[in-house]
Design a protein around this motif. Structure first.
Motif, PDB file in Angstrom:
ATOM      1  N   PRO A 176      53.698 188.434 -40.388  1.00  0.00           N
ATOM      2  CA  PRO A 176      53.152 188.077 -39.050  1.00  0.00           C
ATOM      3  C   PRO A 176      51.758 188.616 -38.924  1.00  0.00           C
ATOM      4  N   TRP A 177      50.998 187.718 -37.921  1.00  0.00           N
ATOM      5  CA  TRP A 177      49.625 188.392 -37.496  1.00  0.00           C
ATOM      6  C   TRP A 177      49.899 189.761 -36.730  1.00  0.00           C
ATOM      7  N   SER A 178      48.951 190.775 -37.190  1.00  0.00           N
ATOM      8  CA  SER A 178      48.862 192.033 -36.558  1.00  0.00           C
ATOM      9  C   SER A 178      47.746 192.075 -35.616  1.00  0.00           C
TER      10      SER A 178
ATOM     11  N   GLU B 144      33.921 163.331 -21.447  1.00  0.00           N
ATOM     12  CA  GLU B 144      33.317 163.211 -20.135  1.00  0.00           C
ATOM     13  C   GLU B 144      33.582 161.799 -19.482  1.00  0.00           C
ATOM     14  N   ALA B 145      33.585 160.872 -20.466  1.00  0.00           N
ATOM     15  CA  ALA B 145      33.569 159.318 -19.872  1.00  0.00           C
ATOM     16  C   ALA B 145      35.102 159.127 -19.742  1.00  0.00           C
ATOM     17  N   GLY B 146      36.152 159.828 -19.962  1.00  0.00           N
ATOM     18  CA  GLY B 146      37.527 159.630 -19.615  1.00  0.00           C
ATOM     19  C   GLY B 146      38.099 158.928 -20.879  1.00  0.00           C
ATOM     20  N   ARG B 147      37.376 158.529 -21.743  1.00  0.00           N
ATOM     21  CA  ARG B 147      38.230 157.829 -22.799  1.00  0.00           C
ATOM     22  C   ARG B 147      38.776 158.740 -24.086  1.00  0.00           C
ATOM     23  N   LEU B 148      38.614 159.863 -24.109  1.00  0.00           N
ATOM     24  CA  LEU B 148      39.134 160.805 -24.829  1.00  0.00           C
ATOM     25  C   LEU B 148      39.744 162.120 -24.124  1.00  0.00           C
ATOM     26  N   GLN B 149      41.071 162.015 -24.307  1.00  0.00           N
ATOM     27  CA  GLN B 149      42.007 163.207 -23.706  1.00  0.00           C
ATOM     28  C   GLN B 149      42.022 164.456 -24.386  1.00  0.00           C
ATOM     29  N   LEU B 150      41.474 165.229 -23.778  1.00  0.00           N
ATOM     30  CA  LEU B 150      41.530 166.757 -24.430  1.00  0.00           C
ATOM     31  C   LEU B 150      42.597 167.909 -23.850  1.00  0.00           C
ATOM     32  N   ALA B 151      42.250 167.817 -22.451  1.00  0.00           N
ATOM     33  CA  ALA B 151      43.055 168.942 -21.813  1.00  0.00           C
ATOM     34  C   ALA B 151      44.709 168.209 -21.930  1.00  0.00           C
ATOM     35  N   GLU B 152      45.080 167.037 -21.979  1.00  0.00           N
ATOM     36  CA  GLU B 152      46.317 166.408 -22.214  1.00  0.00           C
ATOM     37  C   GLU B 152      46.795 167.195 -23.322  1.00  0.00           C
ATOM     38  N   MET B 153      46.050 167.302 -24.517  1.00  0.00           N
ATOM     39  CA  MET B 153      46.464 167.629 -25.692  1.00  0.00           C
ATOM     40  C   MET B 153      46.988 169.201 -25.968  1.00  0.00           C
ATOM     41  N   VAL B 154      46.507 170.097 -24.765  1.00  0.00           N
ATOM     42  CA  VAL B 154      47.130 171.612 -24.679  1.00  0.00           C
ATOM     43  C   VAL B 154      48.112 171.597 -24.204  1.00  0.00           C
ATOM     44  N   THR B 155      49.515 171.760 -25.103  1.00  0.00           N
ATOM     45  CA  THR B 155      50.541 171.660 -24.693  1.00  0.00           C
ATOM     46  C   THR B 155      50.985 173.193 -23.872  1.00  0.00           C
ATOM     47  N   LYS B 156      50.371 174.094 -24.385  1.00  0.00           N
ATOM     48  CA  LYS B 156      50.591 175.561 -23.834  1.00  0.00           C
ATOM     49  C   LYS B 156      49.570 176.650 -24.173  1.00  0.00           C
ATOM     50  N   ARG B 157      49.200 177.335 -23.360  1.00  0.00           N
ATOM     51  CA  ARG B 157      48.252 178.448 -23.477  1.00  0.00           C
ATOM     52  C   ARG B 157      49.116 179.911 -23.742  1.00  0.00           C
ATOM     53  N   TYR B 158      48.393 180.733 -24.671  1.00  0.00           N
ATOM     54  CA  TYR B 158      48.930 182.070 -24.851  1.00  0.00           C
ATOM     55  C   TYR B 158      48.013 183.088 -24.864  1.00  0.00           C
ATOM     56  N   ARG B 159      48.620 184.207 -24.802  1.00  0.00           N
ATOM     57  CA  ARG B 159      47.851 185.615 -24.805  1.00  0.00           C
ATOM     58  C   ARG B 159      47.411 185.586 -26.342  1.00  0.00           C
ATOM     59  N   LEU B 160      46.608 186.335 -26.723  1.00  0.00           N
ATOM     60  CA  LEU B 160      46.181 186.767 -28.152  1.00  0.00           C
ATOM     61  C   LEU B 160      47.545 187.550 -28.639  1.00  0.00           C
ATOM     62  N   ASP B 161      48.081 188.425 -27.930  1.00  0.00           N
ATOM     63  CA  ASP B 161      49.121 189.216 -28.177  1.00  0.00           C
ATOM     64  C   ASP B 161      50.441 188.321 -28.614  1.00  0.00           C
ATOM     65  N   ASP B 162      50.550 186.872 -27.998  1.00  0.00           N
ATOM     66  CA  ASP B 162      51.602 186.148 -28.341  1.00  0.00           C
ATOM     67  C   ASP B 162      51.474 185.070 -29.478  1.00  0.00           C
ATOM     68  N   VAL B 163      50.408 185.540 -30.356  1.00  0.00           N
ATOM     69  CA  VAL B 163      49.994 184.525 -31.364  1.00  0.00           C
ATOM     70  C   VAL B 163      51.191 184.309 -32.219  1.00  0.00           C
TER      71      VAL B 163
END
Length: 377
Positions: A14-16, A337-356
């Protein structure tokens, strides 16, 4: 200064997450505070040793993971122009020197400086800025080391973005989005009315679906064994879904009256020999099949030369989606910015570094389109 990072010491372990010492930036270098880091499958390949010789048990130097990230500039070294403390930046795992044959020919994605991205040490002078608390020098993946609260990188590995762009979704502009978008838009040359198949719709595949949609594809078939990813792909532009390439072959044959797909983007977590053969079966006469995903060391495929030649098919690879970091990252930001490319919607979940490590377990379980380490959590 002292900071914290996820470090790989032995392949398969695992990552340390631990503290390390970080030197100030030297000439041509920049110290940044990471805001977010995308959990790309390439870092999992590195952790597992898939890119190393079969008999190698550990990297040549303990290695800070991560290459897909967004950050804020803290300090710039001598000679750095165009970047100042407080600037918002996106990392580029392909360094851009701007002077080699490839950069001057409009192909920054295969820059000679970027070709050494997997070697340890700084690209500026070959020495190290990152050091473990045990005194050992630390390498950093793709000369970035995005799984660190702070890192020092070459100015050639950073692209400035507008301060109004949200930094967490902007991290995806560092790898997943240009790689997938460019695979469809640039390498496959998707045009209005095309039928496009995307095999594997995680982060890169989802961006390929968007690239096909934005560039006018009439039919976009998303192929993935995970139902969650197939359902998600529809929200990004897929018109049809299939659970396997075999199912997709029958579907595409019916949809196109036997012509098959104009373009196929192959972007599963790990490419196998049969994946390439299936992708070419999905490709029409004079169509293009783009090999975007990573294969394990030693993978070979038995292609049918007559099919390739008589059917005039193109099988090609791509790195970074054949995007040029300094022009295409801002272009993709504009599409967002023009609303044609979805970015935020691709982020399923955010994690802390300790939870990598938990994050990569979730990725392996098929629960993520893109997980992101949010350094503000």
């Amino acid at each position: 200064m002292r900071s914290r990072a996820a470090i790989l010491r032995t392949y398969g372990e695992p990552w340390s997450v631990e503290e390390f010492e970080l030197d100030p930036p030297r000439a041509g270098e920049v110290l940044v505070r990471m805001a977010a880091a995308g959990l790309c499958h390439s870092d999992e390949h590195i952790r597992q040793g898939h890119l190393a010789p079969p008999d190698q048990e550990a990297p040549g130097a303990p290695t800070i993971g991560g290459h897909e990230g967004s950050a804020v500039v803290v300090e710039v070294g001598e000679g750095v122009t165009g970047l100042s403390p407080g600037d918002h930046v996106v990392t580029s795992f392909v360094a851009v020197c701007g002077q080699c044959r490839w950069c001057s020919s409009g192909m920054e994605y295969i820059c000679d400086a970027g070709a050494a991205t997997m070697l340890p040490g700084m690209p500026t002078d070959g020495t190290f800025r990152h050091h473990g608390c045990d005194g050992r020098d630390l390498a950093h993946v793709s000369k970035i080391g995005a799984f660190a609260e702070h890192t020092v990188v070459s100015a050639a590995s950073l692209v400035k973005i507008g301060p109004h762009l949200p930094l967490v979704p902007a991290a995806l502009l560092a790898c997943a989005v240009p790689t997938g978008y460019g695979s469809a838009a640039y390498r496959a040359g998707v045009r209005g009315g095309d039928t496009v198949v995307v095999i594997g719709v995680g982060g890169i595949g989802t961006a390929a679906v968007q690239g096909a949609r934005i560039n006018g594809a009439a039919r976009i078939i998303a192929v993935d064994p995970v139902a969650f990813k197939r359902d998600s792909a529809r929200t990004f532009g897929a018109t049809h879904t299939a659970s396997s390439s075999a199912q997709a072959i029958e579907m595409v044959r019916d949809l196109t009256r036997g012509v098959m797909a104009d373009a196929v983007v192959l972007s599963p977590a790990v490419v196998t020999d049969t994946d390439v053969e299936d992708a070419l079966r999905l490709t029409r006469k004079a169509g293009t099949c783009v090999l975007t995903g990573m294969a394990a060391q030693g993978t070979r495929t038995g292609l049918d030369p007559q099919d390739m030649m008589l059917m005039n098919k193109t099988l090609c690879g791509t790195v970074f989606g054949s995007c040029n970091p300094r022009t295409d990252i801002p272009l993709l930001a504009t599409l967002y910015e023009a609303g044609r490319l979805q970015l935020a919607e691709m982020v399923t979940k955010r994690y802390r570094l300790d939870d990598v490590n938990q994050a990569y377990e979730d990725l392996a379980a098929g629960e993520l389109i893109r997980g992101v380490i949010d350094f503000d959590l």
